[in-house]
Design an enzyme around this catalytic site. Structure first.
Site, PDB file in Angstrom:
ATOM      1  N   VAL A 120     -73.256 -16.624   2.638  1.00 61.97           N
ATOM      2  CA  VAL A 120     -73.907 -18.058   2.507  1.00 61.97           C
ATOM      3  C   VAL A 120     -72.786 -19.164   2.940  1.00 61.97           C
ATOM      4  O   VAL A 120     -72.772 -19.858   3.860  1.00 61.97           O
ATOM      5  CB  VAL A 120     -74.998 -18.271   1.351  1.00 61.97           C
ATOM      6  CG1 VAL A 120     -75.308 -19.702   1.434  1.00 61.97           C
ATOM      7  CG2 VAL A 120     -76.024 -17.363   1.332  1.00 61.97           C
ATOM      8  N   GLU A 159     -80.841 -22.113   1.562  1.00 65.25           N
ATOM      9  CA  GLU A 159     -80.216 -21.705   3.007  1.00 65.25           C
ATOM     10  C   GLU A 159     -81.404 -20.888   3.407  1.00 65.25           C
ATOM     11  O   GLU A 159     -81.968 -19.749   2.872  1.00 65.25           O
ATOM     12  CB  GLU A 159     -79.121 -20.954   2.526  1.00 65.25           C
ATOM     13  CG  GLU A 159     -78.517 -20.233   3.801  1.00 65.25           C
ATOM     14  CD  GLU A 159     -77.981 -21.497   4.746  1.00 65.25           C
ATOM     15  OE1 GLU A 159     -77.135 -21.968   4.574  1.00 65.25           O
ATOM     16  OE2 GLU A 159     -78.654 -21.620   5.595  1.00 65.25           O
ATOM     17  N   LEU A 189     -81.028 -19.419   6.710  1.00 62.28           N
ATOM     18  CA  LEU A 189     -80.502 -18.375   7.641  1.00 62.28           C
ATOM     19  C   LEU A 189     -80.623 -17.124   7.566  1.00 62.28           C
ATOM     20  O   LEU A 189     -80.704 -16.308   6.594  1.00 62.28           O
ATOM     21  CB  LEU A 189     -78.933 -18.759   7.846  1.00 62.28           C
ATOM     22  CG  LEU A 189     -78.533 -20.347   8.178  1.00 62.28           C
ATOM     23  CD1 LEU A 189     -77.149 -20.533   8.094  1.00 62.28           C
ATOM     24  CD2 LEU A 189     -79.315 -20.676   9.498  1.00 62.28           C
ATOM     25  N   CYS A 195     -81.721 -10.423   0.500  1.00 68.12           N
ATOM     26  CA  CYS A 195     -83.010 -11.456   0.412  1.00 68.12           C
ATOM     27  C   CYS A 195     -84.326 -11.125   0.044  1.00 68.12           C
ATOM     28  O   CYS A 195     -84.681 -11.338  -1.036  1.00 68.12           O
ATOM     29  CB  CYS A 195     -82.825 -12.244   1.578  1.00 68.12           C
ATOM     30  SG  CYS A 195     -81.372 -12.826   1.804  1.00 68.12           S
ATOM     31  N   LYS A 209     -79.805  -4.252   9.322  1.00 68.41           N
ATOM     32  CA  LYS A 209     -80.269  -4.458  10.523  1.00 68.41           C
ATOM     33  C   LYS A 209     -79.034  -4.680  11.290  1.00 68.41           C
ATOM     34  O   LYS A 209     -77.887  -4.719  10.938  1.00 68.41           O
ATOM     35  CB  LYS A 209     -81.050  -5.857  10.588  1.00 68.41           C
ATOM     36  CG  LYS A 209     -80.233  -6.974  10.304  1.00 68.41           C
ATOM     37  CD  LYS A 209     -80.907  -8.298  10.200  1.00 68.41           C
ATOM     38  CE  LYS A 209     -80.138  -9.722  10.050  1.00 68.41           C
ATOM     39  NZ  LYS A 209     -80.936 -10.903  10.082  1.00 68.41           N
ATOM     40  N   ARG A 244     -76.488  -4.039   1.845  1.00 64.29           N
ATOM     41  CA  ARG A 244     -77.179  -4.423   0.517  1.00 64.29           C
ATOM     42  C   ARG A 244     -78.751  -4.144   0.676  1.00 64.29           C
ATOM     43  O   ARG A 244     -79.380  -4.654   1.621  1.00 64.29           O
ATOM     44  CB  ARG A 244     -76.971  -6.002   0.451  1.00 64.29           C
ATOM     45  CG  ARG A 244     -75.873  -6.120  -0.571  1.00 64.29           C
ATOM     46  CD  ARG A 244     -75.335  -7.591  -0.777  1.00 64.29           C
ATOM     47  NE  ARG A 244     -75.305  -8.159   0.421  1.00 64.29           N
ATOM     48  CZ  ARG A 244     -75.051  -9.682   0.396  1.00 64.29           C
ATOM     49  NH1 ARG A 244     -75.185 -10.379  -0.780  1.00 64.29           N
ATOM     50  NH2 ARG A 244     -75.191 -10.392   1.450  1.00 64.29           N
TER      51      ARG A 244
END
Ligand code: UGA
Length: 478
Positions: free
Chosen positions: A11, A158, A160, A273, A334, A341
């Protein structure tokens, strides 16, 4: 304006770089000396070993020691700063609560520095990392406790996605800023002047608590979409013959009220996330005396998805993993990142080892170095069965089955390498629906087991069969 970024991970580093690109003086601070040295070196290989984000290195190289400075000590930099962005790691604890240790340590440190500064201009301390609802308020009390004067707090989550951080920062869908006072909102408008009054970007000003909640709700809704497609749409296509996943998707998402994002069926969503945020939201709702049944199901569906292909391989394809060599294609959560993670590959490796495989031949274009940290044989001796390979061909050599775990573009041409490297009978487990010419592979004698589709296997009478139904070519594999 002058900004300090506290924490230079996924981040903080892209955010700091973009703020520098927009002309602010940015001091990026971290307690990790190795990280700071890597960024200061300006060398692509050193920086990418820490954070691999497309488009990031050229910005760092261009702004280094102009608008962007890296440091492990901000005692002097605190003077004259307008904004301090908190970009700390907030990992999950067991049970879903958020571990705020790094965040709180940094908050106390910043509060002490702010209390000791000589310049008493207004400064806003801004939470960018995802933190539980009420954390900005907690930050405010820490600042007061240490006697920091003329400081405000804000929540500016954030949004993104990794791999698109730079692209997304230059052109975000929205910027959400939650603060209590007009003065603090005004300071943030100064930082984000490129986005305020933009014709397309939604610039939303609200309370700190609302901003914190927006982030959780947004991420859990996105994971809900993915779990819906994996756990319902995909299951339908896997259970009933002659359902074409891509047409199913097209037909449903043609409704302008329904998003196409999330409809790419997969082996489960990973990353730092989604899993963490949904667990945290479940925890927060329960702590407040609510039920969280929907979110619990969404989370469970996603977790099961990460290893369920191996169960299907057993009962649909009759494949016995015991003592077999399996190729693992992709380790990152991905494409376009080396981040592992919460990656589906972590669960997949565990499941394969539990099923008694002899060897896992793993390959990922970016995450090989990262993988050795996760699969430490000292933590689990079974990890010795992992062989790190340097190409797809190397990974396929001598294997009985392969599993596509990450959606790297290079895996789309896997068929070529398969034909050249392995012998049939051979099972392809496609957790990403990556192989465009699977019908031809099945013609050639391969067994093809995709997520969002039934097992494809050439029948004894040479017709391409799918539990009796003849399969037509499906040109629209996602
Ligand atoms: C996610 C959100 O997309 C961002 O908006 C958010 O800011 C970020 O979390 C965060 O909280 O910091 P990210 O984790 O980088 O971003 O990755 P995504 O691109 O959203 O993908 C997450 C996972 O879902 C990946 O494993 C991806 O392969 C999977 N996915 C995505 C699917 O399985 N199907 C899809 O249709 C889309």
């Amino acid at each position: 304006m002058k900004a300090i970024v506290v924490g230079t991970g996924y981040v903080g580093l892209p955010h700091g770089a973009i703020c520098a690109e927009y002309g602010h003086k940015v001091y990026a601070y971290d307690i990790n000396q190795e990280r700071i040295d890597a960024y200061k070196s300006g060398r692509r290989d050193e920086i990418e070993k820490q954070i691999n984000e497309p488009g990031l290195v050229p910005i760092i190289q261009e702004q280094l020691n102009r608008n962007l400075f890296f440091t492990t000590d901000i005692t002097d930099e605190i003077e004259g700063t307008d904004v301090i962005f908190m970009c700390l790691n907030t990992p999950p604890k067991r049970g879903g609560a958020t571990d705020l240790t790094y965040y709180l340590n940094a908050s106390h440190h910043i509060a002490k520095l702010l209390a000791a500064r000589t310049d008493k201009r207004r400064v806003v301390v801004v939470n960018k990392s995802t933190v539980p609802i009420g954390t900005a308020r907690k930050l405010e009390s820490i600042l007061l406790e240490h006697g920091a004067e003329n400081v405000g707090v804000a929540s500016n989550p954030e949004f993104l996605a990794q791999g698109k951080a730079i692209e997304g920062s230059r052109s975000p869908d929205r910027v959400v800023v939650g603060a209590d006072t007009t003065a603090d909102l005004q300071i943030l408008r100064g930082i984000y002047s490129a986005y305020v009054n933009h014709v397309r970007i939604r610039y939303i000003e609200t309370t700190p608590e609302t901003a914190e909640a927006i982030k959780y709700l947004g991420n859990t809704l996105l994971l809900t979409y993915i779990s819906f497609w994996n756990g319902v749409g995909g299951r339908l296509a896997e259970s009933f013959g002659n359902i074409r996943m891509e047409d199913l998707k097209l037909g449903v998402t043609a409704d302008s009220r329904i998003s196409t994002w999330g409809s790419f069926v997969s082996n489960g969503a990973g990353g730092s996330c989604f899993g963490k945020d949904i667990q945290s939201l479940i925890y927060q709702l329960k702590q407040a005396g609510n039920r969280a049944d929907l979110l619990e199901s969404v989370y469970e569906i996603n977790e099961y998805q990460k290893s369920y292909m191996f169960d299907r391989a057993g009962y649909e394809a009759g494949f016995n993993f015991n003592n077999k060599t399996v190729t693992m294609l992709g380790l990152a959560f991905k494409k376009r990142t080396n981040d592992m993670r919460d990656s589906a590959s972590l669960k997949a490796v565990e499941a394969l080892l539990a099923k008694g495989v002899k060897e896992i031949r793993a390959y990922d274009p970016l995450a090989m170095h990262e993988a050795t940290r996760y699969f430490d044989p000292e933590q689990n001796h079974l990890f010795e069965r992992i062989v790190y390979c340097d190409s797809v061909t190397d990974a396929l050599t001598g294997s009985d089955a392969c599993y596509v775990s990450t959606d790297w573009e290079e895996f789309r041409s896997l068929s070529k390498e398969l034909r050249a490297t392995v012998q049939t009978p051979y099972l392809i487990m496609d957790g990403r629906r990556m192989l465009p010419d699977y019908n031809q592979l099945v013609e050639d004698g391969f067994d093809y087991l995709p997520v969002g589709g039934k097992l494809l296997r050439k029948a004894a009478d040479n017709t391409l069969s799918l539990n009796g139904a003849v399969v037509e070519s499906d040109p629209a594999v996602a």
